[in-house]
Design an enzyme around this catalytic site. Structure first.
Site, short mmCIF file in Angstrom:
data_model
loop_
_atom_site.label_atom_id
_atom_site.label_comp_id
_atom_site.label_asym_id
_atom_site.label_seq_id
_atom_site.Cartn_x
_atom_site.Cartn_y
_atom_site.Cartn_z
N TYR A 293 0.84 -1.19 0.00
CA TYR A 293 0.00 0.00 0.00
C TYR A 293 0.88 1.25 0.00
CZ TYR A 293 -4.31 2.57 1.21
OH TYR A 293 -5.40 3.40 1.21
N TYR A 343 -5.76 5.51 -7.00
CA TYR A 343 -5.97 5.33 -5.57
C TYR A 343 -7.41 4.89 -5.37
CZ TYR A 343 -6.64 6.53 -0.63
OH TYR A 343 -6.94 6.49 0.71
#
Length: 388
Positions: A293, A343
């Site tokens: 991430y 995102y």
């Protein structure tokens, strides 16, 4: 964890296009992604009996079910803590199908995070939540920590102080992500790689974070279909078995402002890592590829250390020679990550993990039989080991 490991699998993945202005509602985005994921594995809304998502998602499970025409839901679950929820949606789904609580669970996340409510902007929302997280944030927001970048900058600066890391070390993560995105037609930054010089020249957002240390703000949705390992055998796609799935919260945990620990890194990811290795029986050396991430570049370096790929303070050296690029010893974020592709709160990273196991990634890693995927850091988090 014999009763859980490899008892469930991701068999379908779907997504909308990734953009800066979708032109449609968040509910519509989610429904489109779910339909795409179901079509990917040859199932229909009539087969679905479970849904999982984030507490932050604006589209309720019953609304998604209504729009899809799902007849009945036997299971629904939401996970807290923003991007830390990503892999936990799959964990919840896997536990449900492995125990017979549900048969077909779809994990979804959809938002207009660029054209609508932008997470990266200064907002009082986090400090005015009607819960104790709002109370916690109310102490730091008046001090100027009003954006995610500001909160991460504090930890990044401490990491630099403790280990001698530099802005260039962070920049190498951005360069790798954008290099991978440049060959991904679905990435927002397709055919737009950057150099380390580009990173260093980008404007400062919250010292020491440059613009190119920060993930995108994107519109879009991603969905994942999870079924039991037994049912997966009858479906058209190669299953991505859930070899391990974990959540983690560290000692004295806050949401993005855990500054009062002896170690102000991200020990919550260490909790997740230890549990993933325990459940799967695998080790960092067994991972040919990782999807980490990457809402902010410093956290990628910290994750490499917490997960055991290198020692504390050694991540700058680990990434210095192209180790995290295609052809390196641990390619990271082969889809371009959230800095390069989009995102979508980490859900697009899980989909990339599935593609690696299927052998269909645009930046395919040879022999990718296992993939590590992580969720948001700086918050209570989660992770997966997916296996072919």
């Amino acid at each position: 964890m014999a009763g859980f490991s490899r008892e469930a699998a991701i068999v379908g993945i779907g997504a909308t296009e990734f953009s800066k202005e979708s032109g449609r509602s968040e509910l519509q985005l989610s429904v489109e992604a779910v339909l795409a994921a179901l079509a990917d594995c040859g199932l229909t809304p009539a087969d679905v009996d479970g849904l999982t998502t984030f507490t932050m998602d604006t589209s309720s499970e019953i609304a998604v079910a209504r729009e899809l025409g799902v007849p009945e839901l036997r299971f629904f679950s939401r996970i807290n803590y923003g991007g830390g929820a990503a892999c936990a949606t799959v964990q919840q789904a896997a536990m449900a199908v492995a125990t017979g609580v549900a048969d077909v669970v779809v994990c979804y996340r959809g938002f207009n995070e660029r054209s609508g409510s932008r997470f990266g902007q200064v907002s009082v929302a986090a400090a005015t939540q009607v819960n104790t997280n709002g109370l916690d944030n109310a102490w730091t927001y008046p001090m100027g920590l009003g954006t995610p970048a500001a909160t991460v900058a504090m930890q990044a600066r401490r990491y630099m102080h403790e280990y001698g890391a530099t802005s260039e070390d962070f920049g190498r993560v951005a360069v790798a992500d954008r290099r991978h995105a440049a060959t991904n037609p679905n990435a927002f930054f397709f055919e737009r790689p950057i150099t380390l010089e580009d990173h260093q020249a980008s404007r400062m957002i919250a010292d020491p974070l440059h613009l190119l240390d920060c993930c995108q703000e994107s519109d879009g949705a991603v969905a994942l279909v999870v079924v039991s390992a037994e049912r997966a055998k009858d479906l058209p796609q190669k299953p991505a078995y859930v070899a391990a799935a974990a959540q983690g919260s560290g000692k004295d945990q806050f949401v993005m402002t855990s500054y009062y620990r002896d170690d102000i890194g991200i020990p919550e990811m260490g909790v997740v890592g230890r549990e993933l290795w325990r459940q799967s029986g695998l080790r960092p050396d067994d991972m040919p590829v990782a999807i980490l991430y990457d809402h902010f570049t410093p956290y990628v370096l910290m994750q490499l250390e917490e997960l055991g790929f290198c020692g504390r303070g050694e991540a700058p050296g680990f990434v210095a020679d192209g180790a995290i690029e295609i052809g390196g010893r641990l390619p990271v974020n082969t889809h371009g990550g959230q800095l390069g592709e989009a995102y979508i709160h980490g859900m697009n990273g899980i989909a990339e993990g599935v593609r690696q196991l299927r052998g269909t990634s645009v930046n395919q890693v040879d022999g990718a039989g296992h993939v590590l995927v992580t969720a948001g850091t700086g918050v209570p988090t989660s992770g997966l080991v997916l296996s072919a």
